[in-house]
Scaffold this motif. Structure first.
Motif, short mmCIF file in Angstrom:
data_model
loop_
_atom_site.label_atom_id
_atom_site.label_comp_id
_atom_site.label_asym_id
_atom_site.label_seq_id
_atom_site.Cartn_x
_atom_site.Cartn_y
_atom_site.Cartn_z
N PRO A 69 -52.88 -8.30 -8.24
CA PRO A 69 -53.54 -9.60 -8.09
C PRO A 69 -53.44 -10.20 -6.69
O PRO A 69 -54.33 -10.91 -6.26
N SER A 70 -52.38 -9.89 -5.94
CA SER A 70 -52.20 -10.46 -4.60
C SER A 70 -53.12 -9.82 -3.57
O SER A 70 -53.20 -10.29 -2.44
N GLY A 71 -53.79 -8.72 -3.93
CA GLY A 71 -54.71 -8.08 -2.99
C GLY A 71 -54.30 -6.68 -2.61
O GLY A 71 -55.09 -5.93 -2.05
N GLY A 72 -53.06 -6.29 -2.85
CA GLY A 72 -52.61 -4.94 -2.56
C GLY A 72 -52.92 -4.01 -3.73
O GLY A 72 -53.72 -4.33 -4.60
N PHE A 73 -52.24 -2.87 -3.76
CA PHE A 73 -52.44 -1.93 -4.87
C PHE A 73 -51.24 -1.01 -5.01
O PHE A 73 -50.40 -0.92 -4.11
N THR A 74 -51.14 -0.36 -6.15
CA THR A 74 -50.12 0.66 -6.39
C THR A 74 -50.82 1.98 -6.67
O THR A 74 -51.92 2.01 -7.20
N VAL A 107 -42.22 12.65 -15.70
CA VAL A 107 -43.24 11.90 -16.41
C VAL A 107 -44.50 11.89 -15.56
O VAL A 107 -44.45 11.62 -14.38
N GLU A 108 -45.61 12.25 -16.18
CA GLU A 108 -46.89 12.21 -15.47
C GLU A 108 -47.63 10.94 -15.86
O GLU A 108 -47.97 10.75 -17.01
N ILE A 109 -47.86 10.09 -14.88
CA ILE A 109 -48.57 8.83 -15.10
C ILE A 109 -50.06 9.14 -15.21
O ILE A 109 -50.63 9.81 -14.37
N SER A 110 -50.69 8.63 -16.27
CA SER A 110 -52.12 8.89 -16.48
C SER A 110 -52.97 7.63 -16.39
O SER A 110 -54.17 7.71 -16.20
N ALA A 111 -52.36 6.45 -16.54
CA ALA A 111 -53.11 5.19 -16.47
C ALA A 111 -52.16 4.07 -16.07
O ALA A 111 -50.97 4.11 -16.41
N THR A 112 -52.67 3.07 -15.34
CA THR A 112 -51.84 1.94 -14.91
C THR A 112 -52.64 0.64 -14.99
O THR A 112 -53.87 0.64 -14.88
N PHE A 113 -51.92 -0.45 -15.18
CA PHE A 113 -52.55 -1.77 -15.15
C PHE A 113 -51.51 -2.79 -14.71
O PHE A 113 -50.41 -2.85 -15.27
N ALA A 114 -51.83 -3.59 -13.69
CA ALA A 114 -50.91 -4.62 -13.20
C ALA A 114 -51.11 -5.91 -13.98
O ALA A 114 -52.21 -6.46 -14.01
N LEU A 115 -50.05 -6.38 -14.62
CA LEU A 115 -50.11 -7.68 -15.30
C LEU A 115 -50.10 -8.79 -14.27
O LEU A 115 -50.75 -9.81 -14.44
N ASP A 116 -49.33 -8.58 -13.22
CA ASP A 116 -49.22 -9.50 -12.09
C ASP A 116 -48.62 -8.70 -10.93
O ASP A 116 -48.62 -7.48 -10.98
N PHE A 150 -52.34 11.79 -24.55
CA PHE A 150 -51.99 11.00 -23.38
C PHE A 150 -52.83 9.73 -23.26
O PHE A 150 -53.94 9.63 -23.77
N VAL A 151 -52.24 8.73 -22.61
CA VAL A 151 -52.85 7.41 -22.44
C VAL A 151 -53.94 7.51 -21.37
O VAL A 151 -53.69 8.00 -20.27
N THR A 152 -55.15 7.04 -21.69
CA THR A 152 -56.26 7.15 -20.75
C THR A 152 -56.67 5.81 -20.14
O THR A 152 -57.28 5.79 -19.07
N SER A 153 -56.35 4.70 -20.80
CA SER A 153 -56.75 3.41 -20.25
C SER A 153 -55.82 2.31 -20.73
O SER A 153 -55.22 2.40 -21.81
N ILE A 154 -55.72 1.26 -19.90
CA ILE A 154 -54.87 0.11 -20.22
C ILE A 154 -55.55 -1.14 -19.71
O ILE A 154 -56.12 -1.15 -18.62
N THR A 155 -55.47 -2.21 -20.48
CA THR A 155 -55.90 -3.52 -20.02
C THR A 155 -54.98 -4.56 -20.64
O THR A 155 -54.14 -4.24 -21.49
N TYR A 156 -55.14 -5.79 -20.23
CA TYR A 156 -54.26 -6.87 -20.71
C TYR A 156 -55.11 -8.07 -21.10
O TYR A 156 -56.00 -8.48 -20.36
N LEU A 157 -54.82 -8.62 -22.27
CA LEU A 157 -55.50 -9.82 -22.75
C LEU A 157 -54.54 -10.99 -22.56
O LEU A 157 -53.63 -11.20 -23.36
N SER A 158 -54.70 -11.73 -21.46
CA SER A 158 -53.74 -12.77 -21.11
C SER A 158 -53.68 -13.91 -22.12
O SER A 158 -52.60 -14.47 -22.34
N ASP A 159 -54.80 -14.25 -22.75
CA ASP A 159 -54.78 -15.37 -23.70
C ASP A 159 -53.96 -15.06 -24.95
O ASP A 159 -53.39 -15.96 -25.55
N THR A 160 -53.84 -13.81 -25.32
CA THR A 160 -53.02 -13.42 -26.48
C THR A 160 -51.73 -12.72 -26.07
O THR A 160 -50.93 -12.37 -26.92
N ARG A 161 -51.56 -12.48 -24.74
CA ARG A 161 -50.40 -11.77 -24.20
C ARG A 161 -50.24 -10.41 -24.87
O ARG A 161 -49.15 -9.99 -25.24
#
Length: 183
Positions: A69-74, A107-116, A150-161
C-alpha cells in the motif's frame, strides 16, 4: 516490443524472448513484473520493459510479486526468500530488506497479498496459507492444509476482515483474519 492503442487502452505486445510470469501495478501506476526466467524484476518504462533488478540467481527463482500500500512491493522466491522493495523512485531497484521463511522444509510461495505494509498473506505449493509479519520478519501463523492443491490466488475483504484464497483444485476458502490472532 511495440505498443498499440485500441479504444483508448494501450496494449504492450511482446517480441521474441521478453516475457513475464507475474505482474503488479504500484500506487503510482508503475507496472513491475518478474521475468519468465525468474531471475529479473522488470519495470515498464515508456514503451518497453527494462530490467530494474537482477538476483543473478542468488535467491532461487522469483515466483510471486505483490504491491504494498505504501507504493513499494515484495517479491518471493521459490524457496521462501522475500525481497522487500520500498524505494522504487529510480532504477535500478535495491531491496530494502531480505527475509527468509524459517521452516523445517523448503516452501514454495505460489501467491501473495499485502494486507498493509506490515502483514502479507502467503499461499504455498504445499497447500498452506500463512500470515507473515514483515516488520518482525517472522511468521504469525499458518494453516497447513488450507487447500487440497497449491494456492493460486489471495485477496482480502477489509470490511469483513476475511482472507479469501483460491486453490488449483478449484476450491475457495474464506478465513477470518483473527484466526491468526489479534492483528
Amino acid at each position: 516490443m511495440f505498443t498499440t492503442r485500441h479504444s483508448g487502452i494501450s496494449y504492450a505486445n511482446e517480441i521474441e524472448n521478453f516475457k513475464l510470469t507475474n505482474i503488479t501495478a504500484l500506487n503510482d501506476g508503475m507496472l513491475v513484473g518478474i521475468s519468465r526466467n525468474g531471475i529479473d524484476i522488470s519495470v515498464f518504462e515508456g514503451d518497453k520493459w527494462v530490467t530494474a533488478y537482477s538476483t543473478g540467481g542468488r535467491h532461487h527463482l522469483l515466483k510471486s510479486i505483490c504491491a504494498l500500500p505504501s507504493g513499494g512491493f515484495t517479491v518471493w522466491s521459490s524457496r521462501g526468500t522475500g525481497l522487500i522493495f520500498d524505494d522504487v523512485d529510480r532504477t535500478p531497484f535495491n531491496p530494502g530488506m531480505v527475509v527468509h521463511l524459517v521452516k523445517s522444509k523448503s516452501v514454495e510461495i505460489s501467491a501473495t497479498f499485502a494486507l498493509d505494509d506490515r502483514y502479507i498473506v502467503l499461499g504455498s505449493m504445499d497447500h498452506s496459507l500463512s500470515l507473515f509479519d514483515l516488520q518482525a520478519a517472522q511468521m504469525v501463523g499458518t494453516i497447513p492444509k488450507a487447500h487440497s492443491s497449491f494456492v493460486t490466488s489471495i485477496t482480502y475483504l477489509s470490511d469483513t476482515r476475511c482472507i479469501v484464497s483460491g486453490g488449483l483444485d478449484g476450491s475457495i476458502r474464506v478465513t477470518r483474519l483473527d484466526f491468526f490472532g489479534h492483528i
